[in-house]
Scaffold this motif. Structure first.
Motif, short mmCIF file in Angstrom:
data_model
loop_
_atom_site.label_atom_id
_atom_site.label_comp_id
_atom_site.label_asym_id
_atom_site.label_seq_id
_atom_site.Cartn_x
_atom_site.Cartn_y
_atom_site.Cartn_z
N GLN A 269 46.00 43.53 42.77
CA GLN A 269 46.90 44.63 43.09
C GLN A 269 46.51 45.89 42.31
O GLN A 269 46.50 47.00 42.86
CB GLN A 269 48.34 44.24 42.76
N LEU A 270 46.17 45.73 41.05
CA LEU A 270 45.79 46.87 40.23
C LEU A 270 44.46 47.47 40.68
O LEU A 270 44.32 48.71 40.75
CB LEU A 270 45.70 46.46 38.76
N LEU A 271 43.49 46.63 41.00
CA LEU A 271 42.20 47.16 41.45
C LEU A 271 42.33 47.84 42.81
O LEU A 271 41.67 48.86 43.06
CB LEU A 271 41.17 46.04 41.51
N ALA A 272 43.19 47.32 43.67
CA ALA A 272 43.41 47.96 44.96
C ALA A 272 44.09 49.32 44.78
O ALA A 272 43.76 50.29 45.48
CB ALA A 272 44.26 47.06 45.86
N ALA A 323 34.19 40.95 39.54
CA ALA A 323 33.33 41.56 40.54
C ALA A 323 33.73 41.13 41.95
O ALA A 323 33.72 41.93 42.89
CB ALA A 323 31.87 41.21 40.28
N GLY A 324 34.12 39.87 42.10
CA GLY A 324 34.57 39.39 43.40
C GLY A 324 35.85 40.07 43.84
O GLY A 324 35.98 40.47 45.01
N ILE A 325 36.80 40.22 42.94
CA ILE A 325 38.05 40.90 43.27
C ILE A 325 37.78 42.36 43.60
O ILE A 325 38.31 42.91 44.59
CB ILE A 325 39.06 40.78 42.12
N ALA A 326 36.95 43.02 42.79
CA ALA A 326 36.65 44.44 43.03
C ALA A 326 35.99 44.64 44.39
O ALA A 326 36.29 45.60 45.10
CB ALA A 326 35.75 44.96 41.91
N ALA A 327 35.09 43.74 44.76
CA ALA A 327 34.42 43.86 46.05
C ALA A 327 35.42 43.69 47.19
O ALA A 327 35.34 44.39 48.21
CB ALA A 327 33.31 42.82 46.15
N GLY A 333 29.15 47.26 43.78
CA GLY A 333 28.34 47.08 42.59
C GLY A 333 29.15 46.87 41.33
O GLY A 333 30.35 47.12 41.27
N VAL A 334 28.47 46.39 40.30
CA VAL A 334 29.04 46.26 38.96
C VAL A 334 27.91 46.39 37.95
O VAL A 334 26.87 45.76 38.09
CB VAL A 334 29.81 44.94 38.77
N GLU A 335 28.13 47.23 36.96
CA GLU A 335 27.20 47.37 35.85
C GLU A 335 27.89 46.85 34.60
O GLU A 335 29.03 47.21 34.32
CB GLU A 335 26.81 48.83 35.66
N VAL A 336 27.21 45.99 33.85
CA VAL A 336 27.77 45.40 32.64
C VAL A 336 27.13 46.06 31.43
O VAL A 336 25.90 46.05 31.29
CB VAL A 336 27.52 43.88 32.60
#
Length: 352
Positions: A269-272, A323-327, A333-336
Motif C-alpha cells: 500500500q505504501l509503495l503504491a 523489489a517484487g512488491i515495487a515491480a 529496477g532496483v539499485e542496492v
C-alpha cells in the motif's frame, strides 16, 4: 559534537546498534528450542517445505520466516528459498539441539524457558499478533502495541528521540552514499525527526524537503527541525500515510527505516501510494536493514528482525521481496547501495 560521522576517523557505533537491535534474538531461539523442539522435530521430519513446517508447528508465515532466517544465520538449519523454501536441520543444529547425540543442549536452553520474551514469541509465532513494545504490558493489552502507543505524546516523543539518536550516525553516512542522486524536492514519509531529510539536503543548497508524519510525532519533528535551523527548508505535513493524500510534485521519496514496521499488504500500500504521488522519472529510496535474497542472514539483520517481529507487524524485508512488491506497483529496477550500520539503500525508479 565530538566528530563528524562523514569523517573516516569517526568512531563507528555499529556494535552498539547490534547490541540494542539484537536484544530479542536469544529469546526467539529459546522459544524455538523450549516451546516447539524445532530441531529435534526436523531431525525426524525434515527436510520439509516451510509451509508444511508452519502447519505442523501451528505457526503464522511472517514470524516463522523471521525465525527461520535467524536459525539459518546461526547455522542451525539449512534453508533453500529457491526450492519451495525447503528447511532442514544442519549438522550443527542436530548435534547440539536434538536428542540424536550425547551433546544435547536442550535442557540448558530449557532452563531459561520462563523468560517473558520466550512466551511472547511463542504467542506471536502462533497468532501473528505483535507483543507489547519492549514487553512493557501484557501481550494484547489495549494500547500496548507499538503503533497504538504512538498516540501518546510522551511515548511519541521518546520514540522520536530514539530514532533521531540512531540517525545521528546513519543519516549523514547514508547521505554520502546517495550524494550523486539528483534530489531537488524530497518527501520523507514517516520521517520521524527529519534527521535523514536534513542530511540529504546538507550538500544540496537548492533542494527542499517535506516530512510526512502523524500526530503527535509531527510536533516533535517541528520542534527538533526548528532547533537545528532547518525549519525553513524542511516543512512538516501532518498526515496518516495510510489514509491521507500525499503531497505531489516531489522528485524523490524516502522511507528511512519505515517499511520494516509493516506487513506485506501495508508495504505494498505504501509503495503504491509513493508511485502514485511521485513525479515521472522520480526516485524511491528505502533505507533500512535488509536480509539477503536467500533469507539466511546476515546475522545482525536477522537478529534485528526478531525485535521487529516481536513488537510490530513487520520484519526486515529482503531485497528480493521489496523489489517484487515495487515491480507490482509500477517501479522499474532496483539499485542496492550498502550503507553503514548493517543498513543499505534500495533505489527504485518510476518510469518517465
Amino acid at each position: 559534537m565530538l566528530s563528524d560521522a562523514r569523517n573516516p576517523s569517526a568512531l563507528d557505533p555499529t556494535a552498539l546498534y547490534r547490541l540494542r537491535d539484537g536484544a530479542y534474538a536469544a529469546d526467539l531461539v529459546l522459544a524455538a528450542v523450549s516451546k516447539f523442539d524445532l530441531f529435534d522435530w526436523l531431525v525426524h521430519h525434515g527436510p520439509v517445505p516451510a509451509v508444511e513446517l508452519c502447519e505442523a508447528m501451528g505457526w503464522a508465515a511472517r514470524p516463522a520466516d523471521v525465525l527461520l532466517t535467524l536459525c539459518a544465520a546461526h547455522g542451525l538449519i539449512e534453508r533453500f528459498v529457491e526450492a519451495d523454501d525447503l528447511v532442514a536441520v544442519s549438522e550443527f543444529g542436530r548435534w547440539h539441539l536434538s536428542g540424536d547425540t550425547s551433546f544435547d543442549l536442550r535442557p540448558y536452553y530449557g532452563s531459561l524457558a520462563e523468560r517473558p520474551g520466550v512466551a511472547e514469541f511463542a504467542s506471536v509465532l502462533r497468532t501473528d499478533r505483535p507483543a507489547a513494545w519492549a514487553s512493557a504490558a501484557p501481550n494484547g493489552a489495549p494500547g500496548s502495541d507499538w503503533s497504538g502507543r504512538l498516540s501518546d505524546p510522551h511515548f511519541a516523543a521518546g520514540i522520536t528521540a530514539a530514532m533521531d539518536a540512531r540517525g545521528a550516525f546513519l543519516a549523514p553516512t547514508a547521505a554520502q552514499v546517495l550524494r550523486d542522486l539528483p534530489i531537488r524536492r524530497l518527501l520523507d514519509i514517516g520521517g520521524s525527526s527529519g534527521i535523514y531529510a536534513m542530511a540529504l539536503l546538507e550538500d544540496r543548497p537548492d533542494a527542499a524537503a517535506t516530512v510526512l508524519e502523524r500526530s503527535p510525532v509531527d510536533d516533535a519533528a517541528r520542534t527538533l527541525l526548528s532547533s537545528r535551523g532547518a525549519g525553513e527548508r524542511i516543512e512538516v505535513v501532518t498526515a496518516d500515510m495510510f489514509a491521507d493524500p500525499w503531497p505531489h510534485g516531489c522528485d524523490t521519496h524516502l522511507f528511512s527505516q519505515v517499511l520494516h514496521d509493516w506487513d506485506a499488504e501495508r508495504v505494498e500500500q505504501l509503495l503504491a501510494a509513493s508511485h502514485k504521488a511521485l513525479a515521472p522519472g522520480g526516485l524511491l529510496i528505502d533505507l533500512d536493514a535488509h536480509v539477503d535474497g536467500r533469507r539466511t542472514g546476515p546475522l545482525p539483520v536477522a537478529e534485528y528482525s526478531a525485535l521487529l517481529m516481536h513488537s510490530t507487524p513487520g520484519k526486515c524485508w529482503s531485497v528480493d521481496e521489496l523489489a517484487g512488491i515495487a515491480a507490482r506497483v509500477g517501479f522499474v529496477g532496483v539499485e542496492v547501495r550498502p550503507c553503514a550500520g548493517d543498513r543499505s539503500a534500495l533505489v527504485f525508479t518510476k518510469a518517465p
